[in-house]
Scaffold this active site. Structure first.
Site, PDB file in Angstrom:
ATOM      1  N   TYR A   8       0.832  -1.213   0.000  1.00 29.65           N
ATOM      2  CA  TYR A   8       0.000   0.000   0.000  1.00 29.65           C
ATOM      3  C   TYR A   8       0.866   1.263   0.000  1.00 29.65           C
ATOM      4  CZ  TYR A   8      -3.859   3.007   1.757  1.00 29.65           C
ATOM      5  OH  TYR A   8      -4.808   3.981   1.941  1.00 29.65           O
ATOM      6  N   LYS A  42       0.796   4.093  -2.841  1.00 30.20           N
ATOM      7  CA  LYS A  42       0.412   5.477  -2.535  1.00 30.20           C
ATOM      8  C   LYS A  42       1.547   6.458  -2.833  1.00 30.20           C
ATOM      9  CE  LYS A  42      -3.863   4.985  -1.228  1.00 30.20           C
ATOM     10  NZ  LYS A  42      -4.913   5.262  -2.241  1.00 30.20           N
TER      11      LYS A  42
END
Ligand code: NAD
Length: 255
Positions: free
Chosen positions: A156, A160
């Site tokens: 993640y 991001k």
């Protein structure tokens, strides 16, 4: 441009069935946009669309997996035909597959990359031509404070952080067409996503939120409307000189 009242401009918000996406879709509708509410199924997106219509706005519920090229193409074409040419895109759809690196499967990695990075790429590629034709566009990508690194989120945080580079490149390539691209990087926002994280670590959501709030300078966790408000600014006509930025919305300083 002054046509806002007669012909509302069209905005697309992905992952808008709930959470940050739902709040953003409703806020953009209140700002005067006709909103395409995109989520994995049209049924899931329907409730947000109905809330927008009940409040006097215009909305279309669209089912599409943003990581699937064919579905994205079909969804954007349908939105352009049924609602009008999209000039705002909020790439918000997201998933978590948290795990410590040594336990993270390839599928955990790929799923997160595909939804966040490939999804934002496919949606933006399919939508940009309408913005170029209009000579106006606003793209907002949802990054995260986790872009700076977060235990259990190798996938993640990489996605991001990747979205921040993607955003800056969009700003450079598309600026000459009147299109801005910015990233909003939320800190802790109370949604189903953070509730699932609380469940994963074995904590009651209320206790999890209270513990998080003590670490945040404004002493509270965020709500989806905090992010919707920032996106409302970035998608406004007056924000045309703000591009390629990452705005942390986290109740305190991050950079
Ligand atoms: P959420 O889990 O409540 O909602 C995400 C939505 O995305 C769901 O409706 C889901 O069905 C949809 N979605 C997932 N995969 C999809 C796909 N392939 N195609 C279409 N739709 C899909 O999450 P949220 O907390 O509202 O987060 C929204 C965004 O903000 C995400 O990108 C998330 O990573 C980011 N974010 C959230 C927080 C937070 O604290 N909640 C913090 C930083 C960043």
């Amino acid at each position: 441009m002054t046509e806002q009242n007669s012909t509302p401009r069209v905005a697309i918000v992905t992952g808008a069935a709930r959470g940050i996406g739902a709040a953003t879709a409703q806020r953009l509708a209140a700002d005067g946009y006709a909103v395409a509410v995109v989520d994995l199924t049209a049924e899931a997106a329907q409730e947000t669309a109905e809330k927008i219509v009940a409040a006097g706005g215009r909305a279309l519920a669209v089912g599409a997996d943003v990581s699937d090229e064919t579905q994205v193409q079909a969804a954007v074409e349908r939105i352009a035909t049924e609602l009008g040419a999209p000039v705002v895109l909020v790439n918000n759809a997201g998933v978590l597959r948290d795990n410590l690196l040594f336990k993270m499967s390839q599928s955990d990695w790929d799923t997160v990359m595909n939804v966040h990075l490939r999804g934002a790429f496919l949606m933006t590629r399919a939508t940009q031509k309408y913005m170029v034709d209009a000579g106006f566009g606003r793209i907002v990508n949802l990054s995260s404070s986790s872009a700076q690194g977060n235990r259990g989120q190798a996938n993640y945080s990489a996605a991001k952080a990747g979205l921040q580079g993607f955003t800056k490149t969009l700003a450079i390539e598309l600026g000459k067409f009147g299109i801005t691209a910015n990233a909003v990087a939320p800190g802790f926002i109370a949604t189903d996503m953070t509730a699932a994280t609380a469940a994963r670590v074995g904590m009651e959501f209320e206790d999890f939120k209270k513990a998080a709030a003590t670490q945040i300078p404004v002493q509270r966790v965020g709500v989806p409307e905090d992010i919707a408000h920032t996106i409302s600014f970035l998608t406004s006509e007056g924000a045309g000189f703000v591009s390629g930025q990452v705005i942390y919305v986290a109740g305190g300083p991050l950079d």
